[in-house]
Design a protein around this motif. Structure first.
Motif, short mmCIF file in Angstrom:
data_model
loop_
_atom_site.label_atom_id
_atom_site.label_comp_id
_atom_site.label_asym_id
_atom_site.label_seq_id
_atom_site.Cartn_x
_atom_site.Cartn_y
_atom_site.Cartn_z
N GLY A 42 90.87 36.16 100.58
CA GLY A 42 91.45 36.70 101.80
C GLY A 42 90.79 36.21 103.07
N ARG A 43 89.69 35.46 102.95
CA ARG A 43 88.97 34.99 104.13
C ARG A 43 88.93 33.47 104.18
N SER A 44 89.85 32.85 103.44
CA SER A 44 89.87 31.40 103.34
C SER A 44 90.71 30.77 104.43
N ALA A 45 90.21 29.66 104.97
CA ALA A 45 90.99 28.86 105.93
C ALA A 45 91.62 27.70 105.18
N ALA A 46 92.26 28.00 104.08
CA ALA A 46 92.59 27.00 103.06
C ALA A 46 93.46 25.86 103.57
N LEU A 47 93.04 24.66 103.18
CA LEU A 47 93.83 23.46 103.35
C LEU A 47 93.90 22.78 101.99
N ARG A 214 80.24 31.54 104.29
CA ARG A 214 80.98 30.64 105.18
C ARG A 214 81.56 31.49 106.31
N SER A 215 81.17 31.17 107.55
CA SER A 215 81.52 31.97 108.71
C SER A 215 82.56 31.28 109.58
N ALA A 216 83.20 32.04 110.44
CA ALA A 216 84.18 31.47 111.37
C ALA A 216 84.41 32.42 112.53
N VAL A 217 84.92 31.86 113.63
CA VAL A 217 85.34 32.65 114.78
C VAL A 217 86.72 32.19 115.22
N ILE A 218 87.40 33.02 115.97
CA ILE A 218 88.63 32.64 116.65
C ILE A 218 88.33 32.57 118.14
N MET A 219 88.64 31.42 118.73
CA MET A 219 88.33 31.21 120.14
C MET A 219 89.58 30.77 120.90
N ALA A 220 89.80 31.34 122.06
CA ALA A 220 90.92 30.94 122.91
C ALA A 220 90.62 29.59 123.56
N VAL A 221 91.67 28.88 123.95
CA VAL A 221 91.53 27.62 124.68
C VAL A 221 92.15 27.81 126.07
N PRO A 222 91.76 26.98 127.03
CA PRO A 222 92.28 27.15 128.39
C PRO A 222 93.80 27.04 128.46
N GLU A 245 95.01 27.63 115.22
CA GLU A 245 95.54 28.90 114.70
C GLU A 245 96.32 29.61 115.80
N ALA A 246 97.64 29.46 115.79
CA ALA A 246 98.52 30.20 116.71
C ALA A 246 98.07 30.09 118.17
N GLY A 247 97.87 28.87 118.63
CA GLY A 247 97.51 28.64 120.02
C GLY A 247 96.03 28.77 120.33
N ARG A 248 95.23 29.10 119.33
CA ARG A 248 93.79 29.21 119.49
C ARG A 248 93.11 28.29 118.47
N LEU A 249 91.79 28.33 118.43
CA LEU A 249 91.04 27.54 117.46
C LEU A 249 90.20 28.46 116.58
N MET A 250 90.29 28.24 115.28
CA MET A 250 89.34 28.83 114.35
C MET A 250 88.22 27.81 114.19
N ILE A 251 87.00 28.21 114.52
CA ILE A 251 85.86 27.30 114.50
C ILE A 251 84.83 27.84 113.50
N SER A 252 84.36 26.96 112.64
CA SER A 252 83.36 27.35 111.65
C SER A 252 82.13 26.48 111.77
N PRO A 253 80.93 27.04 111.62
CA PRO A 253 79.71 26.23 111.56
C PRO A 253 79.53 25.54 110.22
N ALA A 254 80.50 25.71 109.31
CA ALA A 254 80.44 25.10 107.97
C ALA A 254 79.16 25.49 107.24
#
Length: 363
Positions: A42-47, A214-222, A245-254
């Motif tokens: 449920g927490r996967s950013a699967a590709l 494995r961590s991640a955040v959702i960040m808005a873009v300008p 992700e829907a107009g934003r970025l999911m960013i992970s430090p891997a």
């Protein structure tokens, strides 16, 4: 409750394997949490990335693709995305090693990379590569589709039922969970980060599983920037990645920091360090993330899944150690699990089956 097979774990591994087993066997899935796929799935950013992983994993990726693309449920759970990997000067050997033996990958210049993701800093990129065929996976559709298939085959799912005891009973196994007793000839250990603990509960030697965060955040873009058409992009050295992700970025430090299995939470310092690495490669102001989270990715020493009967415990089947490959390989591993548990000939090549077997980890 007497079954042919008890599957411990209601993530994508356990549910997909149970669905395949239910075609020919009486199956019950036992999940400790109140919902399926709560932890890693449920927490996967699967590709789906065909060239991701070692040779064994790439064989599993290829075997899983037709199911994900529509053979499984009649329509695809995949969507176009692409994967753009970036190399700084010091990362070029890693890039070359990844390209060796890969197929369907285009090598790009820094300028070509910035044409795909305009916020990238050209001066920081020594080389890049694009896997255009990398695709997003609708993880929830995949999980729920398998759950429906399982129930349609007569399978039972017991959520909110934590396993408290596993003992031998005759030629089979007795499992106590959620105040109930289940018996079966075969137990499939698909308990994710808890798989070694489940094995020890059953008196079976562990395989050296290490859960990693494995961590991640959702960040808005300008305003004025729309990332939705961008590929996933990140460091070939796996020090960060970002996914639209829907107009934003999911960013992970891997990150891959060892953790005790549980309800994993992100570490603020790890996130900050990852965001700093990301910011060095983009011309984009960082803003406060809207939210953060973390999940588990469980590995054994060779980073290859452990799938097969335990050589010292008849009827105890391992389906563990999928690392970051569990969602995209689930159709292939589910079919392999069903074949081996039911005494059928696997569709996968013999060398791939051998590379997954738990006896490779026994000394």
């Amino acid at each position: 409750m007497s079954q042919d097979v008890i599957v411990i774990g209601g993530g994508i591994a356990g549910i997909s394997a149970a669905a395949e087993l239910a075609r020919s066997a009486k199956v019950t899935v036992i999940e400790a949490e109140p919902q399926l796929g709560y932890h890693a799935t449920g927490r996967s950013a699967a590709l789906f990335i065909r060239n991701y992983g070692n040779a064994t994993l790439r064989a599993l990726n290829a075997a899983a693709y037709p199911a994900l693309a529509g053979d499984l449920f009649g329509d695809s759970v995949l969507s176009p995305r692409g994967e753009l990997m970036l190399a700084r000067e010091e990362d070029l050997p890693v890039l070359e090693d990844y390209l060796n033996g890969s197929t369907g990958i285009e090598r790009l210049t820094a300028q070509q990379a910035t044409e795909l993701v305009p916020v990238l800093r050209t001066d920081q990129i020594a080389a890049a590569m694009l896997e255009q065929d990398a695709q997003g996976i609708d993880v929830d559709r995949l999980l729920q589709g398998y759950a429906r298939q399982l129930r349609n085959g007569g399978g039972v799912i017991e959520t909110g039922s934590r396993v408290t005891a596993i003992t031998r009973e005759g030629a089979g196994w007795r499992v106590e969970a959620g105040g109930q007793v289940f018996t079966a000839g075969t137990v499939v250990n698909a308990a994710g980060g808890w798989a070694d603990q489940v094995a020890q509960m059953a008196g079976v030697r562990p395989v050296g599983l290490v859960p990693k965060r494995r961590s991640a955040v959702i960040m808005a873009v300008p305003a004025g920037i729309d990332p939705d058409g961008w590929p996933l992009f990140g460091s070939i050295a796996e020090t960060w990645y970002a996914k639209p992700e829907a107009g934003r970025l999911m960013i992970s430090p891997a990150d891959e920091d060892p953790v005790e299995p549980g309800d994993i939470h992100a570490d603020d310092m790890v996130l900050a360090e990852g965001l700093d690495r990301f910011s060095q490669m983009v011309d984009l102001p960082l803003v406060r993330p809207s939210h953060s989270w973390a999940g588990m990715r469980s590995f054994v020493a060779d980073k290859t899944p452990v799938v097969g009967m335990d050589p010292d415990a008849p009827g105890f089947f391992w389906l563990a150690g999928q690392g970051g490959y569990g969602v995209q390989t689930s159709p292939a591993l589910a079919c392999l699990t069903a074949a081996l548990c039911l005494g059928e000939v696997p569709a996968l090549a013999a060398d791939v089956v051998a590379a997954l077997a738990p006896d490779r980890l026994r000394t």
